[in-house]
Design a protein around this motif. Structure first.
Motif, PDB file in Angstrom:
ATOM      1  N   LEU A  68       1.488   6.298   4.471  1.00 10.37           N
ATOM      2  CA  LEU A  68       0.476   6.753   5.418  1.00 10.37           C
ATOM      3  C   LEU A  68       1.136   7.764   6.339  1.00 10.37           C
ATOM      4  O   LEU A  68       1.987   7.402   7.148  1.00 10.37           O
ATOM      5  CB  LEU A  68      -0.078   5.571   6.223  1.00 10.37           C
ATOM      6  CG  LEU A  68      -0.722   4.443   5.420  1.00 10.37           C
ATOM      7  CD1 LEU A  68      -0.944   3.223   6.306  1.00 10.37           C
ATOM      8  CD2 LEU A  68      -2.038   4.896   4.815  1.00 10.37           C
ATOM      9  N   GLN A 121       6.363  -3.405   5.964  1.00 13.76           N
ATOM     10  CA  GLN A 121       5.935  -4.150   4.784  1.00 13.76           C
ATOM     11  C   GLN A 121       6.943  -5.232   4.410  1.00 13.76           C
ATOM     12  O   GLN A 121       6.567  -6.374   4.120  1.00 13.76           O
ATOM     13  CB  GLN A 121       5.723  -3.188   3.611  1.00 13.76           C
ATOM     14  CG  GLN A 121       4.521  -2.265   3.787  1.00 13.76           C
ATOM     15  CD  GLN A 121       4.417  -1.233   2.689  1.00 13.76           C
ATOM     16  OE1 GLN A 121       5.424  -0.805   2.107  1.00 13.76           O
ATOM     17  NE2 GLN A 121       3.201  -0.798   2.391  1.00 13.76           N
ATOM     18  N   GLY A 126       0.790  -1.215   0.000  1.00 14.10           N
ATOM     19  CA  GLY A 126       0.000   0.000   0.000  1.00 14.10           C
ATOM     20  C   GLY A 126       0.825   1.270   0.000  1.00 14.10           C
ATOM     21  O   GLY A 126       2.048   1.273   0.170  1.00 14.10           O
ATOM     22  N   ASP A 141      -2.497  -7.544   7.674  1.00 19.67           N
ATOM     23  CA  ASP A 141      -2.138  -6.388   8.489  1.00 19.67           C
ATOM     24  C   ASP A 141      -2.069  -6.707   9.978  1.00 19.67           C
ATOM     25  O   ASP A 141      -1.926  -5.813  10.803  1.00 19.67           O
ATOM     26  CB  ASP A 141      -3.116  -5.241   8.243  1.00 19.67           C
ATOM     27  CG  ASP A 141      -4.563  -5.654   8.449  1.00 19.67           C
ATOM     28  OD1 ASP A 141      -4.809  -6.799   8.872  1.00 19.67           O
ATOM     29  OD2 ASP A 141      -5.453  -4.825   8.168  1.00 19.67           O
ATOM     30  N   SER A 188      -2.892  -0.741   5.836  1.00 19.71           N
ATOM     31  CA  SER A 188      -3.374   0.108   4.744  1.00 19.71           C
ATOM     32  C   SER A 188      -4.883   0.167   4.797  1.00 19.71           C
ATOM     33  O   SER A 188      -5.568  -0.569   4.077  1.00 19.71           O
ATOM     34  CB  SER A 188      -2.905  -0.439   3.391  1.00 19.71           C
ATOM     35  OG  SER A 188      -3.266   0.451   2.363  1.00 19.71           O
ATOM     36  N   TYR A 229      -0.786   6.636  10.970  1.00 19.12           N
ATOM     37  CA  TYR A 229      -1.509   5.366  11.007  1.00 19.12           C
ATOM     38  C   TYR A 229      -1.358   4.716  12.377  1.00 19.12           C
ATOM     39  O   TYR A 229      -0.422   4.993  13.126  1.00 19.12           O
ATOM     40  CB  TYR A 229      -1.041   4.411   9.895  1.00 19.12           C
ATOM     41  CG  TYR A 229       0.371   3.878  10.022  1.00 19.12           C
ATOM     42  CD1 TYR A 229       0.638   2.685  10.689  1.00 19.12           C
ATOM     43  CD2 TYR A 229       1.435   4.543   9.434  1.00 19.12           C
ATOM     44  CE1 TYR A 229       1.926   2.185  10.783  1.00 19.12           C
ATOM     45  CE2 TYR A 229       2.726   4.059   9.521  1.00 19.12           C
ATOM     46  CZ  TYR A 229       2.970   2.872  10.188  1.00 19.12           C
ATOM     47  OH  TYR A 229       4.243   2.379  10.277  1.00 19.12           O
TER      48      TYR A 229
END
Length: 319
Positions: A11, A72, A8, A297, A281, A14
């Motif tokens: 951000l 990630q 994704g 996630d 994400s 987050y």
């Protein structure tokens, strides 16, 4: 019959809860954060918990980018340890850069250093006109010129996320001058266009054009390789096959709009049967995909990903 890993977009703020759970549960995620901290001379705790204090916005964005990329890549390592090796990869914005690592086109150390040194230039292109972002929820058949384009001065399409999971609205991100975005929002029904508070960079728009050559100079000394896996772009519907194409994607990513629609169509062209959307994400998790998708996630989602591979009969490749 392909398994895809999808990463994704950046951000700026987050909730790190799921990432912290991964960090506590898996050595691979801890190793990813420790490597990122060592390569960038940042501390693990603010990268992980997103709780650092910084002298300016550029330093904060750099740290957020490094932390999200570390998350990630670490979660992707967890999946790889489970045998879930992707046949094809791609991502949005920052996710496209991370996907380049997974495809073998750039070393992780080089990516982390580039993220830690990126010039986000908080100064607007027009010093007298602040920039901004807005989210827009558009009905099918909408006229794009009404929201951005030649007839809408100062507003640009920054991201096209496609339709929501129910297929009722098209979710987009607009960027440009804040006054132009606020004017657009006032003309539309309440809630249709929402100007984002605290966002003052018109990302993925022509207003970032002055950073193109800055970015080109930054990536010039980095060694890129031809991707070992199909690397699908989100800037246009194509697969990047050479080191130079990947290098140009890093440069264009600063200015060009991103599109999950382009990315998904190219992933589908590679016969993607299942996509694993890797890392936190919230936007990606709310969208429609042309193939089954599992949103990895939190640690609980790893078992879901393994089960989905068997459910959909995906043949896994060997390393």
């Amino acid at each position: 019959m392909a398994l895809a890993s999808v990463f994704g977009t950046n951000l700026f703020h987050y909730d790190p809860k799921g990432v912290v759970e991964f960090y506590e549960a898996y050595p691979a995620v801890r190793a990813s954060f420790e490597q990122a901290a060592r390569w960038t001379e940042l501390e693990v705790e603010p990268l992980l918990y997103q709780n650092g204090t910084y002298e300016n916005e550029t330093l904060r964005i750099r740290a957020v980018s490094v932390g999200l990329a570390a998350a990630q890549l670490g979660i992707q390592d967890v999946l790889a340890d489970k045998g879930l090796l992707p046949d094809v990869v791609g991502g949005l914005s920052l996710g496209g850069l991370v996907a380049s690592c997974v495809a073998g086109a750039v070393e992780r150390q080089d990516l982390m250093r580039m993220l830690a040194e990126a010039d986000h230039d908080p100064e607007p292109a027009d010093a007298g006109r602040p920039e901004g972002l807005a989210s827009a929820y558009l009905t099918p058949g909408f006229d794009p010129d009404r929201y951005y384009g030649e007839r809408r001065e100062g507003v640009f399409l920054s991201a096209d996320f496609g339709y929501d999971a129910q297929g009722r609205v098209r979710i987009t991100m607009l960027s440009g001058y804040r006054d132009a975005l606020e004017k657009l929002a006032a003309e539309e029904p309440e809630g249709l266009v929402n100007v984002t508070e605290g966002a003052d960079l018109a990302v993925h728009s022509p207003l970032r054009e002055h950073l193109r050559e800055v970015t080109r100079a930054q990536v010039a000394p980095v060694v890129f390789q031809d991707p070992r896996l199909p690397l699908c772009s989100c800037l246009e519907q194509r697969t990047l096959g050479t080191a130079e194409e990947v290098r140009e994607m890093f440069v264009d990513n600063v200015v060009k709009p991103i599109s999950l629609v382009h990315l998904n169509e190219e992933l589908r062209r590679h016969e993607t049967e299942l996509a694993l959307v890797v890392g936190p994400s919230p936007v990606m998790n709310a969208l429609r995909y042309p193939f089954p998708a599992v949103f990895v996630d939190s640690p609980a989602a790893v078992a879901q990903a393994v089960a989905a591979v068997f459910e959909h009969g995906v043949r896994l490749r060997r390393a």
